[in-house]
Design an enzyme around this catalytic site. Sequence first.
Site, mmCIF file in Angstrom:
data_model
loop_
_atom_site.group_PDB
_atom_site.id
_atom_site.type_symbol
_atom_site.label_atom_id
_atom_site.label_comp_id
_atom_site.label_asym_id
_atom_site.label_seq_id
_atom_site.Cartn_x
_atom_site.Cartn_y
_atom_site.Cartn_z
ATOM 1 N N TYR A 119 11.910 -1.162 47.314
ATOM 2 C CA TYR A 119 13.145 -0.376 47.449
ATOM 3 C C TYR A 119 13.111 0.385 48.766
ATOM 4 O O TYR A 119 12.076 0.920 49.174
ATOM 5 C CB TYR A 119 13.273 0.612 46.286
ATOM 6 C CG TYR A 119 14.489 1.512 46.379
ATOM 7 C CD1 TYR A 119 15.701 1.140 45.799
ATOM 8 C CD2 TYR A 119 14.425 2.728 47.066
ATOM 9 C CE1 TYR A 119 16.817 1.957 45.905
ATOM 10 C CE2 TYR A 119 15.539 3.547 47.170
ATOM 11 C CZ TYR A 119 16.736 3.154 46.590
ATOM 12 O OH TYR A 119 17.842 3.959 46.701
ATOM 13 N N GLU A 207 21.296 1.346 51.422
ATOM 14 C CA GLU A 207 20.330 1.086 50.354
ATOM 15 C C GLU A 207 20.012 -0.398 50.311
ATOM 16 O O GLU A 207 20.912 -1.235 50.240
ATOM 17 C CB GLU A 207 20.904 1.540 49.008
ATOM 18 C CG GLU A 207 19.916 1.371 47.850
ATOM 19 C CD GLU A 207 20.506 1.804 46.521
ATOM 20 O OE1 GLU A 207 19.921 2.670 45.861
ATOM 21 O OE2 GLU A 207 21.570 1.259 46.148
#
Length: 401
Positions: A119, A207
């Site tokens: 992530y 993101e």
Amino acid sequence: MNIHEYQAKQLLSQYGVAVPPGDVCSTADEAKAIAEKLFAKGEKLVVVKSQIHAGGRGKGTFKSGFQGGVKLCKTADDVFEKAKAMLGQVLVTKQTGPEGRLVSKLLVAAAPAIKKELYLAVLLDRASSRPLVMVSTEGGVDIEEVAEKTPEKIVKETIDPAVGMMPYQARKLAAALGIKGDLINPAAKLLMGVYRTWWECDAAMVEINPLCIIEGPDGKDTIVAVDAKVGMDDNALYRHKNVQEMRDLAEEAPLEIEASKFNLNYIKLDGSIACLVNGAGLAMATMDIIQHFGGNPANFLDVGGGASKEQVTAAFKIILSDPHVKGILVNIFGGIMDCNVIATGIVAAVRETGLKLPLVVRLEGNNVEAGKKTLKESGLTIISGDSMSDAAQKVVKAVGK
């Protein structure tokens, strides 16, 4: 302003961020043609991804009954069939609500052999007023879930905006992700590319979830952004014509589009009491106090610190376009704003729209006495609120909730 995944990847690739090869399409035939090119180049698996401004696409369900807005395919014919089942259909996910979103575009891309999911995100840390790069070894999972269950697995690095992200910081974050050896430099390059995308495009957030370590065509490990989400800062869009052109009005609520034309901050909600307020903080407090006294707010609507008569009239028209609205609460604190300007706008708006719904107005601050006089002498049925609490109770009572 949000943009689609394929658009986010276009921006990222401009800053040297590796993304899987692929292209966007709007017909099943185009999807098949893209897939044929990818398979011809040696790809073993291709993914077909619905392009909507919402997460949870893979677990979503189309109203037609077809399951999943993200599908893996081994042949171009399969891509054609999956594309045909998705395009022109409404996809419902956990983020769209029951109304769902119409799928009019698909991203057809290579689906690499993933060895590990990570992530990565870049955003503004409001506590330090500095850019923040956040990474986690728990990729492919909602970051909120990671923060709740295993917060120690989230590593943060604050960036000095005067110098930008330094190579040592990128290597430090790569190491925190467990990346070693020959992959450190490509990973650091990708991290710095993602940061540059955020900084130079004036993004609110970038993101990458998942950021993946994959096996490349040569058998060696490499790192790519398999999925990407980018939200833009509306206040900086005037500097980025190329980003403005990425706006997809079909993904936005019609009333929110109309509000943006008058520089009004409007978000539709599910309640029956409409709010017209100046200032985002006061608007949030107004929604809270309506809820506190048993009502349900129908919208968030901030007319800003210097609203004009025309903006107030436009705001009323937008509010009345929502069939669920049964009453309106105007809550104005005049600091910069002149309360009499707002009062004049309210009177004009009520007359122009022929308002029949209960209207409660609470004015306080700059030139408030003149504003109250304008409302009183208008001859219109306007309920006056002496305080925010009093106004909220009156509007809740007026709509019968």
